[in-house]
Design a protein around this motif. Structure first.
Motif, short mmCIF file in Angstrom:
data_model
loop_
_atom_site.label_atom_id
_atom_site.label_comp_id
_atom_site.label_asym_id
_atom_site.label_seq_id
_atom_site.Cartn_x
_atom_site.Cartn_y
_atom_site.Cartn_z
N VAL A 233 0.76 -1.21 -0.19
CA VAL A 233 -0.13 0.04 -0.02
C VAL A 233 0.72 1.20 0.22
CG1 VAL A 233 -2.12 1.30 1.01
CG2 VAL A 233 -1.67 -1.12 1.55
N PHE A 234 0.63 2.17 -0.96
CA PHE A 234 1.46 3.23 -1.05
C PHE A 234 0.80 4.62 -0.78
CE2 PHE A 234 3.33 -0.06 -3.81
CZ PHE A 234 4.55 0.03 -3.83
N HIS A 235 1.57 5.58 -0.37
CA HIS A 235 1.13 6.89 -0.42
C HIS A 235 0.84 7.38 -1.90
CE1 HIS A 235 1.13 11.26 -0.23
NE2 HIS A 235 2.04 11.37 -0.74
N THR A 262 -0.47 -6.88 -8.12
CA THR A 262 -0.95 -6.09 -8.98
C THR A 262 -2.64 -5.96 -8.80
OG1 THR A 262 0.50 -6.63 -10.31
CG2 THR A 262 -1.47 -5.52 -11.40
N ALA A 263 -3.33 -6.78 -8.41
CA ALA A 263 -4.67 -6.91 -8.23
C ALA A 263 -4.87 -6.19 -6.85
CB ALA A 263 -5.40 -8.55 -8.22
N ALA A 264 -4.08 -6.39 -6.02
CA ALA A 264 -4.37 -5.67 -4.61
C ALA A 264 -4.13 -4.27 -4.96
CB ALA A 264 -3.41 -6.46 -3.62
N PHE A 265 -2.92 -3.97 -5.63
CA PHE A 265 -2.83 -2.48 -5.91
C PHE A 265 -4.05 -1.91 -6.70
CE2 PHE A 265 -1.57 1.12 -8.63
CZ PHE A 265 -1.13 2.02 -7.69
N GLU A 266 -4.73 -2.34 -7.91
CA GLU A 266 -5.67 -2.02 -8.31
C GLU A 266 -6.95 -1.51 -7.28
OE1 GLU A 266 -5.51 -0.88 -11.14
OE2 GLU A 266 -3.52 -1.90 -11.52
N ALA A 267 -6.87 -2.39 -6.28
CA ALA A 267 -8.17 -2.21 -5.56
C ALA A 267 -7.64 -0.95 -4.54
CB ALA A 267 -8.32 -3.56 -4.44
N SER A 268 -6.49 -0.94 -4.25
CA SER A 268 -5.97 0.19 -3.37
C SER A 268 -6.01 1.65 -3.88
CB SER A 268 -4.44 -0.43 -2.62
OG SER A 268 -3.52 -0.20 -3.69
N GLN A 269 -6.17 1.51 -5.05
CA GLN A 269 -6.17 2.91 -5.61
C GLN A 269 -7.53 3.36 -6.25
OE1 GLN A 269 -5.90 3.24 -9.64
NE2 GLN A 269 -7.21 1.56 -9.31
N LEU A 287 -5.08 2.65 1.94
CA LEU A 287 -5.39 1.24 2.84
C LEU A 287 -6.80 0.94 2.95
CD1 LEU A 287 -4.62 -1.05 4.82
CD2 LEU A 287 -4.58 0.95 6.68
N LEU A 288 -7.76 2.11 3.09
CA LEU A 288 -9.12 1.91 3.25
C LEU A 288 -9.55 1.31 1.93
CD1 LEU A 288 -11.88 2.03 4.98
CD2 LEU A 288 -11.77 4.68 4.20
N SER A 289 -9.24 1.77 0.86
CA SER A 289 -9.70 1.16 -0.47
C SER A 289 -9.53 -0.16 -0.52
CB SER A 289 -8.97 2.20 -1.50
OG SER A 289 -9.45 1.72 -2.79
N LEU A 290 -8.17 -0.55 -0.27
CA LEU A 290 -7.84 -1.79 -0.52
C LEU A 290 -8.64 -2.75 0.74
CD1 LEU A 290 -5.99 -4.19 -1.17
CD2 LEU A 290 -4.50 -3.71 0.62
N LEU A 291 -9.00 -2.25 1.69
CA LEU A 291 -9.88 -2.92 2.67
C LEU A 291 -11.45 -3.19 1.99
CD1 LEU A 291 -8.64 -1.33 6.05
CD2 LEU A 291 -8.39 -3.73 5.61
N ASP A 300 -3.49 -11.81 6.57
CA ASP A 300 -2.73 -11.37 5.50
C ASP A 300 -1.77 -10.27 5.97
OD1 ASP A 300 -3.78 -12.64 3.55
OD2 ASP A 300 -5.08 -11.48 2.44
N ARG A 301 -0.40 -10.10 5.43
CA ARG A 301 0.46 -9.11 6.00
C ARG A 301 0.60 -7.96 4.81
NH1 ARG A 301 3.98 -11.48 8.27
NH2 ARG A 301 3.59 -10.20 10.32
N LEU A 302 0.36 -6.67 5.12
CA LEU A 302 0.44 -5.67 4.16
C LEU A 302 1.45 -4.88 4.40
CD1 LEU A 302 -3.50 -4.37 4.48
CD2 LEU A 302 -2.45 -6.21 3.09
N GLY A 303 2.26 -4.33 3.56
CA GLY A 303 3.28 -3.49 3.83
C GLY A 303 2.75 -2.29 3.21
N CYS A 304 3.35 -0.85 3.85
CA CYS A 304 2.92 0.24 3.73
C CYS A 304 3.92 1.16 3.64
CB CYS A 304 2.03 0.68 5.12
SG CYS A 304 0.31 -0.14 5.27
N PHE A 305 4.05 2.03 2.62
CA PHE A 305 4.99 3.06 2.32
C PHE A 305 4.29 4.34 2.56
CE2 PHE A 305 7.33 5.69 -0.58
CZ PHE A 305 8.45 5.97 0.28
N SER A 306 4.98 5.27 3.54
CA SER A 306 4.65 6.77 3.59
C SER A 306 5.71 7.64 2.95
CB SER A 306 4.35 6.76 5.26
OG SER A 306 4.01 8.15 5.42
N TYR A 307 5.30 8.31 2.60
CA TYR A 307 6.25 9.59 2.22
C TYR A 307 5.79 10.91 2.31
CZ TYR A 307 9.50 12.33 -0.86
OH TYR A 307 10.11 13.25 -1.37
#
Length: 389
Positions: A233-235, A262-269, A287-291, A300-307
C-alpha cells in the motif's frame, strides 16, 4: 506480555463536490488520457470554503467514534500540512468540536504528507505502554497547486480518521518499521503562499528512492521478503506514483504473486482515483480502499510506504484482522462518494478562489449548500467560526 496494537476503526470524509478529469483536460487543451492514464486520476475532490481540515477531520471522526470512545479518547494527533494557524493546533479545535474531555492531549504534526504516519506510530507506542488507552489519529489536507499549473491535476482533499487501540479490529501493526530522512527541496510551501511549490519529476524520483531505501532496510531488519506480503500500500498523491513504486519490487515476486500484488494495488487505488490528493491522508485512503475493494483474508500481511516531501519516508507492515470489515462503514462510504455532485470547470475555478483570504477581515460564508455535520461559517475578529448542524 506482548500487546497487539493497531487501527481499530477507520473513517473518511471528503466534501460533496468533485471535478471530472476529462472536463479539466479538455478545458486545459490536454488529451484526457494524459490525466486518466498518465497521472491515474478520474475525479478530484473540490473543497468549498465552508470546509477546512478541522471540519473535514470532525466529519470523518464522527463516523467512527461512539459516545464511549468520546469519553475514552485522551489523545488527538492531527497530521496536516494545511494548518489554519501558525501557533494553535488543529487538534485543539477538533477536540473541542468533538466534545472531548479537558484532560485530552492534542497536538498537530507536520512533515508534508508524512504527518499522519508519525501520528500513527506515536499513538501505537503510547498504547503499547498503556493498553487501555485510545488515540484518535487524523490525516487531513487540502492539496492546492493553483489554477492552470502542472500540479493542478493532482489537487484534492479530505480527511481520514483512525482510532488506535489494543486488540484492533482492522489492522495490527508490526513493531518494526524503517525510515529515512534527507533535506530535499522537491516540494515545499513558504509561509507567504497558499499553493505549494513542487518539482514534480524530481519529487517522483525521490519518492521511489526512499521507497527502495526503506524497503531494503526493512528486509534486512526483519528477514522478510516480498513473498510474505499479500499487498503493498502506497502514499498516492496521484495513483500512477504508487504504480511506479510497485513496479520496482514486482520482479522480486513469482509470476503468480505478481498478479496478486497487482490486483491488490488496483483495489487500493480505486478510491484515490476518485478523490485526488489528500497529502497526509493519501496512504490511509489507499489502505481503506484496499480493505473495501480488495480480496483480503485474516492474517494477510500488508506493507505500507509513507512519504512526505522535504523529505521523509517510512516502510512499516501489519496484519489484517478477522473482523476488519466491522471497523468501517462500507455502505456509508460508498454512498458519500457516489452522491457527490459534479461541478463545471468554471464553478471549480470560482470555488478555488473563494478560500478565506489572508488579510484577516471578517467574512461570512455561504453555508446553506453545505450539508456536512460540521462546517466553517466564516471568520470574526480573526477567529474561525465553526458550527455543528
Amino acid at each position: 506480555m506482548t500487546v497487539t496494537v493497531g487501527i481499530d476503526r477507520l473513517g473518511f470524509y471528503t466534501p460533496q463536490l468533485y471535478l471530472d478529469m476529462t472536463a479539466l483536460a479538455l478545458a486545459r487543451g490536454e488529451d484526457p488520457a494524459k490525466y486518466h492514464v498518465g497521472i491515474g486520476q478520474d475525479k478530484q475532490a473540490v473543497i468549498p470554503p465552508t470546509q477546512d481540515v478541522v471540519t473535514m477531520a470532525a466529519n470523518a471522526a464522527t463516523q467512527i467514534l461512539t459516545p464511549a470512545d468520546l469519553a475514552d479518547v485522551k489523545m488527538v494527533l492531527f497530521g496536516t500540512e494545511s494548518g489554519i494557524d501558525n501557533s494553535k493546533a488543529t487538534a485543539v479545535y477538533l477536540a473541542h468540536l468533538l466534545g472531548l474531555a479537558p484532560d485530552t492531549r492534542a497536538v498537530e504534526l507536520k512533515q508534508a504528507c508524512y504527518g499522519a504516519t508519525a501520528g500513527l506510530q506515536l499513538a501505537a507506542d503510547y498504547v503499547r505502554a498503556r493498553p487501555a488507552a485510545k488515540v484518535l489519529v487524523i490525516g487531513a489536507d487540502i492539496a492546492r497547486y493553483g489554477l492552470r499549473t502542472a500540479g493542478e491535476v493532482t489537487q484534492g482533499g479530505g480527511a481520514v480518521a483512525m482510532l488506535v487501540t489494543a486488540d484492533p479490529q482492522i489492522f495490527a501493526l508490526d513493531p518494526i518499521s524503517t525510515y529515512h530522512t534527507a533535506d530535499v527541496m522537491d516540494f515545499w510551501r513558504p509561509l507567504d503562499r497558499t499553493e505549494a511549490l513542487v518539482d514534480g519529476k524530481y519529487s517522483t524520483n525521490v519518492y521511489l528512492d526512499f521507497f527502495k531505501e526503506t524497503w531494503t532496510a526493512y528486509q534486512h531488519q526483519t528477514g522478510r521478503t516480498i513473498a510474505d506480503f499479500a499487498a503493498m500500500v502506497f502514499h498516492l498523491p496521484f495513483t500512477k506514483m504508487g504504480r511506479k513504486g510497485l513496479r520496482q519490487v514486482l520482479p522480486e515476486a513469482t509470476a503468480a504473486h505478481q498478479q496478486e500484488l497487482t490486483a491488490a494495488f488496483e483495489a487500493s487505488q480505486l478510491d484515490n482515483r476518485n478523490v485526488g490528493n489528500l497529502y497526509t491522508g493519501s496512504l490511509y485512503l489507499s489502505l481503506l480502499s484496499l480493505l473495501r475493494h480488495g480480496a483480503l483474508r485474516a492474517g494477510d500481511r500488508l506493507g505500507c510506504f509513507s512519504y512526505g516531501s522535504g523529505a521523509e519516508g517510512e516502510f512499516y507492515s501489519g496484519t489484517v484482522q478477522p473482523d476488519y470489515r466491522r471497523g468501517f462503514d462500507d455502505a456509508a462510504l460508498t454512498a458519500m462518494l457516489t452522491n457527490r455532485r459534479a461541478v463545471s470547470v468554471a464553478e471549480y475555478e470560482s470555488i478555488f478562489q473563494q478560500q478565506l483570504p489572508n488579510d484577516g477581515r471578517d467574512v461570512q460564508l455561504p453555508v446553506g449548500t453545505d450539508t456536512a455535520p460540521f462546517y466553517l461559517a466564516g471568520r470574526q475578529h480573526q477567529q474561525r467560526q465553526y458550527r455543528r448542524r
